[in-house]
Structures are given as C-alpha cells and as structure tokens.
Design an enzyme around this catalytic site. Structure first.
Site, PDB file in Angstrom:
ATOM      1  N   HIS A 190       0.867  -1.180   0.000  1.00 47.30           N
ATOM      2  CA  HIS A 190       0.000   0.000   0.000  1.00 47.30           C
ATOM      3  C   HIS A 190       0.901   1.226   0.000  1.00 47.30           C
ATOM      4  O   HIS A 190       1.676   1.433   0.929  1.00 47.30           O
ATOM      5  CB  HIS A 190      -0.894  -0.010   1.250  1.00 47.30           C
ATOM      6  CG  HIS A 190      -1.978   1.020   1.238  1.00 47.30           C
ATOM      7  ND1 HIS A 190      -1.731   2.372   1.174  1.00 47.30           N
ATOM      8  CD2 HIS A 190      -3.326   0.892   1.302  1.00 47.30           C
ATOM      9  CE1 HIS A 190      -2.871   3.036   1.188  1.00 47.30           C
ATOM     10  NE2 HIS A 190      -3.858   2.164   1.262  1.00 47.30           N
ATOM     11  N   HIS A 207       0.680   2.797  11.771  1.00 48.26           N
ATOM     12  CA  HIS A 207       1.489   3.965  11.445  1.00 48.26           C
ATOM     13  C   HIS A 207       1.699   4.839  12.675  1.00 48.26           C
ATOM     14  O   HIS A 207       0.824   4.959  13.534  1.00 48.26           O
ATOM     15  CB  HIS A 207       0.755   4.783  10.365  1.00 48.26           C
ATOM     16  CG  HIS A 207       1.564   5.888   9.765  1.00 48.26           C
ATOM     17  ND1 HIS A 207       0.997   7.033   9.253  1.00 48.26           N
ATOM     18  CD2 HIS A 207       2.907   6.022   9.586  1.00 48.26           C
ATOM     19  CE1 HIS A 207       1.936   7.825   8.779  1.00 48.26           C
ATOM     20  NE2 HIS A 207       3.103   7.238   8.969  1.00 48.26           N
ATOM     21  N   GLU A 224      -2.783  14.130  12.051  1.00 46.07           N
ATOM     22  CA  GLU A 224      -3.817  13.805  11.072  1.00 46.07           C
ATOM     23  C   GLU A 224      -5.211  13.988  11.670  1.00 46.07           C
ATOM     24  O   GLU A 224      -5.554  13.346  12.663  1.00 46.07           O
ATOM     25  CB  GLU A 224      -3.660  12.353  10.602  1.00 46.07           C
ATOM     26  CG  GLU A 224      -2.269  12.008  10.082  1.00 46.07           C
ATOM     27  CD  GLU A 224      -2.103  10.523   9.798  1.00 46.07           C
ATOM     28  OE1 GLU A 224      -3.105   9.784   9.906  1.00 46.07           O
ATOM     29  OE2 GLU A 224      -0.983  10.098   9.475  1.00 46.07           O
ATOM     30  N   TYR A 272     -15.001   3.891   5.987  1.00 46.83           N
ATOM     31  CA  TYR A 272     -13.560   4.014   5.742  1.00 46.83           C
ATOM     32  C   TYR A 272     -12.932   2.638   5.822  1.00 46.83           C
ATOM     33  O   TYR A 272     -13.233   1.849   6.727  1.00 46.83           O
ATOM     34  CB  TYR A 272     -12.949   4.960   6.770  1.00 46.83           C
ATOM     35  CG  TYR A 272     -11.455   5.125   6.662  1.00 46.83           C
ATOM     36  CD1 TYR A 272     -10.862   5.462   5.453  1.00 46.83           C
ATOM     37  CD2 TYR A 272     -10.635   4.941   7.773  1.00 46.83           C
ATOM     38  CE1 TYR A 272      -9.489   5.618   5.348  1.00 46.83           C
ATOM     39  CE2 TYR A 272      -9.260   5.101   7.684  1.00 46.83           C
ATOM     40  CZ  TYR A 272      -8.692   5.436   6.474  1.00 46.83           C
ATOM     41  OH  TYR A 272      -7.330   5.586   6.369  1.00 46.83           O
ATOM     42  N   HIS A 292      -1.670   4.469  15.238  1.00 48.52           N
ATOM     43  CA  HIS A 292      -3.011   4.294  14.698  1.00 48.52           C
ATOM     44  C   HIS A 292      -2.938   3.308  13.542  1.00 48.52           C
ATOM     45  O   HIS A 292      -1.858   2.887  13.128  1.00 48.52           O
ATOM     46  CB  HIS A 292      -3.609   5.629  14.243  1.00 48.52           C
ATOM     47  CG  HIS A 292      -2.766   6.364  13.244  1.00 48.52           C
ATOM     48  ND1 HIS A 292      -1.672   7.131  13.604  1.00 48.52           N
ATOM     49  CD2 HIS A 292      -2.844   6.451  11.889  1.00 48.52           C
ATOM     50  CE1 HIS A 292      -1.127   7.663  12.523  1.00 48.52           C
ATOM     51  NE2 HIS A 292      -1.805   7.260  11.472  1.00 48.52           N
TER      52      HIS A 292
END
EC number: 1.13.11.5
Length: 439
Positions: free
Chosen positions: A293, A336, A342, A351, A372
């Site tokens: 990704h 991450h 963010e 989502y 997160h």
C-alpha cells in the site's frame, strides 16, 4: 453533478485552477486595455483584491480586479461580537497523545445560519503568524439572507457532508453538494443559502500560503486532481439596499458592521484570485498494481506549502472509491506513527481501515507519533483475504487534513458529548500471533 463543458458555461462556471479569468454580468462592464480607468463602465468602482504580496513571483501571484456598484470600504465601524465557538486560539487545553474520535454532531434545535453554526474542533499556529490552520465543523438550518461574512484570517476549504450549500459570493455563485469541496479565498465576502434546509460539514481554515495543486513528479503531466476540473463562478451581482450586517473574522475574533447595501455587487471581474469548487469524484486515483500500500501522499488533492521544501503547512488528502490490486500484501492502510498530525472526516460510506465507529459526519484525530491503523476486525479480515483477485472499494469518501504541527483540540472538542471515550478499544482486540518457532 456531471456537466459537459458547454453545460458548465450555462450553469455559470469557468474551468481551470488559478486561471486568469475575465467575466462580466453586463456587456462591456469590463474595461478594455486597463485595470483602473478614469471612469469605469456603468458608473462602477474599480477595486483590486490582493491575495498575495504585490511582488510575489508571477507564478504564485494572486489578485483580481473587481468592478462594483460601491467600494468595499462603505460600511459602519466594526464592533466585536462576543462568542466562544469560532476560534483561532489553541492553547486552552493541553494537547493529548491519545487517539481521539468523535461521533457525528446533532443538528441545532434553534435557527442557526452558516456563520453561527461554525464550531472549532482543533488547530495550530494562528492568523497573527500567518501559518497553521483551524479545523471546524459547521451545523446550519437557516439560510443567510441579509447577513454577509468574510474571513481576514485565512482561506476556507469547506467540505460538505450533508446538504447542499449555495455560496453566493462577490465574484459569483457556486452550488456545492456532498463529495464536492469549495474554497473561499481570504477576504472574499459571501453568504450561504441552504437549498436542502439544513447542512453539516467540515472546514479547514488555512492561515498560511494559498492552497495549490501538488507537483506530480514521476507521475507525469496528468493525474490526481486535474486543473480543468476546478470551477470558478461567472460574475453575478446583487443591487439591493437595506439594513444589512457584515461579519468579519479578524485575528481570531468575530466583528460586525452595519452596511446599507449588499456587498455582493461586483458586476464584472478579472484575475486569478477567486472562489472555486471541485468534485472529489473526479480525482484520478493512483495506486499500486504490484504489491504494498503506497504512502497516503498519493491521494493529495491540495497543499499549502511551507518554507521547507517537501513539507506542507496543510495537506488535503482524500480516500475515495478505488481498486486494490496489490498481491500478497496487506491492503488496508497500515499501522502507522507519523511525524505529522492527522485529522480525518468521513463524508459518506465506510472508511476501509475502520469497520465500526467511524460514521459519516464524525471525525478522528491522531497526533504526532500517536499509533493508529486498522481496527482488530479490519486487520483479521484483511489478513485472510484472497489477494490474488482485485477488490474495489465503493461508495465511500473520507478525507484528511494533515499538518506538520501538533493539532491542538479546543475545549469544545475535548469536552464534547460526541467524543468517543472508548475509541482506544478498537485496537485492544488485536491478537498476539507471534511464534518464534513458526515463520
């Protein structure tokens, strides 16, 4: 709404990002060959609206010349409005390293227009330093009729989530629906009508450099948000008098002045400092067709650059419908920790990193170095998925405001009843799979 190029003109739009536009609501209202003639056509006043310094490099210089019925200077003195919801101060609550998520807020129970319905969630920097951003929600159930607003602190990137907005501005009219965005430049006066009776959404107030399209690098000359899909309004004016109110946001405070006419009286204009809208569904998504990704920067729509190359004051990123074709790869966004902070919102759908709890109209905040990523349910499902076949994510649109500075919540956000106190539990169900004897 998908319009052909001919239909765009019929609906009152001009195509292009930061183009040099020229438009007039009456024939011959634009002066020919000069900006400020001794006597402008139709008895209009010539006025320049500058969004950058006079000496900014030509490629970044933004200004428009307006030809209006009365100059913008005509109003009574401003007096400050006492209020505590639309803020530019972010030092009232110590920022927390905890992950935060909010459920969608309820619509107001009393008549509330767009300006009165703005509530600040978080931000950093401030208008006095002309850097950073304010992040707000808006909740409205009443159109603005005899009330007008402008923001001297920053440009406003508005993300409708529920209900259309009719943005009636000095430079023309823009109708914006969910899954579209609209940007109102610093200083442009406008009012907001609600065609559907009520509206909810998000605002990023940019105190820094104007939003621009990112460079594409090795992507090439096409991709991401294409310039032709940005739409600016044609000239449209109001010639009416009455007992009106002009509200200004200046250095973090709201101010009101009386005005005896509509300030939306620009009959013609030319330049490149203009409101614009963009349909997020037009975004040309780039992704991996082999493995892994990619970083979320491939989803960048607009950026507000800083003085540091490669570091933006604000990145506006979206996560819309797309194909996932990566093989032998974990397809959702990975776990991450980020030097940047963010703030996310969800316009519609689900989502792909959160199976539950993140609802349209809600929001989340993951600050600098706060861990997160996908929740337990998403992780287990994606870890067992058949990646030999492509998968299409449909009927979704999420977005992110990312900044290099810590995003500091306001007292309203920190104490809100919609704050999900159990958000952290979405990761508590992640199982230990480690076995040193089995690779």
């Amino acid at each position: 709404m998908t319009l052909t190029h001919t239909q765009l003109a019929e609906h009152g739009y001009m195509s292009g990002f930061a183009n040099e536009f020229a438009t007039e609501a009456l024939p011959g209202a634009l002066p020919v060959g000069r900006n400020s003639p001794q006597c402008a056509p139709y008895g209009l006043y010539a006025e320049q609206l500058s969004g950058t310094a006079f000496t900014a490099p030509r490629a970044h210089n933004r200004r428009s010349w307006l030809y209006r019925i009365r100059p913008a200077a005509m109003h009574t003195p401003f007096t400050q409005i006492e209020q505590s919801r639309f803020l530019s101060r972010f030092d009232q609550v110590p920022p927390s390293p905890n992950q935060m998520r909010w459920s969608p807020p309820a619509m107001p129970s009393v008549p509330t227009d767009f300006v009165d319905g703005i509530v600040t969630m978080a931000g950093n920097g401030g208008p006095e330093a002309m850097t950073g951003c304010g992040i707000h929600l808006y909740l409205a159930n009443q159109s603005m009729q005899d009330r007008f607003f402008y923001n001297a602190d920053g440009e406003m990137l508005i993300v409708p989530q529920q209900g259309r907005l009719l943005m009636v501005t000095e430079l023309g009219r823009l109708e914006v629906e969910p899954q579209e965005i609209v940007v109102i430049p610093r200083g442009v006066r406008f009012r907001v009508e609600l065609p559907d009776g009520e509206a909810r959404g998000y605002i990023c107030e940019n105190y820094g450099a104007l939003f621009q399209l990112p460079d594409l690098g090795v992507i090439g000359s096409n991709g991401l948000a294409n310039p032709r899909d940005f739409l600016s309004p044609v000239a449209s004016y109001e010639d009416r008098e009455g007992d009106f109110e002009l509200v200004a946001k200046f250095q973090g405070n709201l101010w009101r002045a009386g005005i005896g006419h509509s300030p939306l009286d620009v009959v013609a204009w030319h330049g490149n400092y203009t409101p614009y809208k963009y349909d997020l569904r037009r975004f040309n998504t780039i992704g991996s067709i082999s493995f892994d990704h990619p970083d979320p920067s491939i989803f960048l729509v607009l950026q507000s650059p800083s003085a540091t190359p490669g570091v933006d004051t604000i990145d506006f990123v979206i996560f819309g419908p797309r194909w996932l074709a990566m093989q032998d790869s974990f397809r959702p966004p990975w776990f991450h920790r980020n030097i940047a902070s963010e703030f996310m919102g969800l316009i519609t759908g689900v989502y792909d990193a959160k199976a539950e709890g993140f609802a349209p109209g809600g929001a989340s905040l993951h600050n600098c170095m706060s861990g997160h990523g996908p929740d337990a349910e998403t992780f287990e499902k994606a870890s067992a998925a058949d990646t030999s076949k492509p998968h299409r994510i449909e009927d979704t649109m999420a977005f992110m405001f990312e900044t290099p500075g810590v995003i500091r919540p306001t007292p309203y956000a920190a104490q809100s009843a919609s704050l999900q106190q159990d958000y952290y539990t979405c990761w508590q169900g992640l199982k230990k799979h480690f076995n040193p004897n089995t690779r």
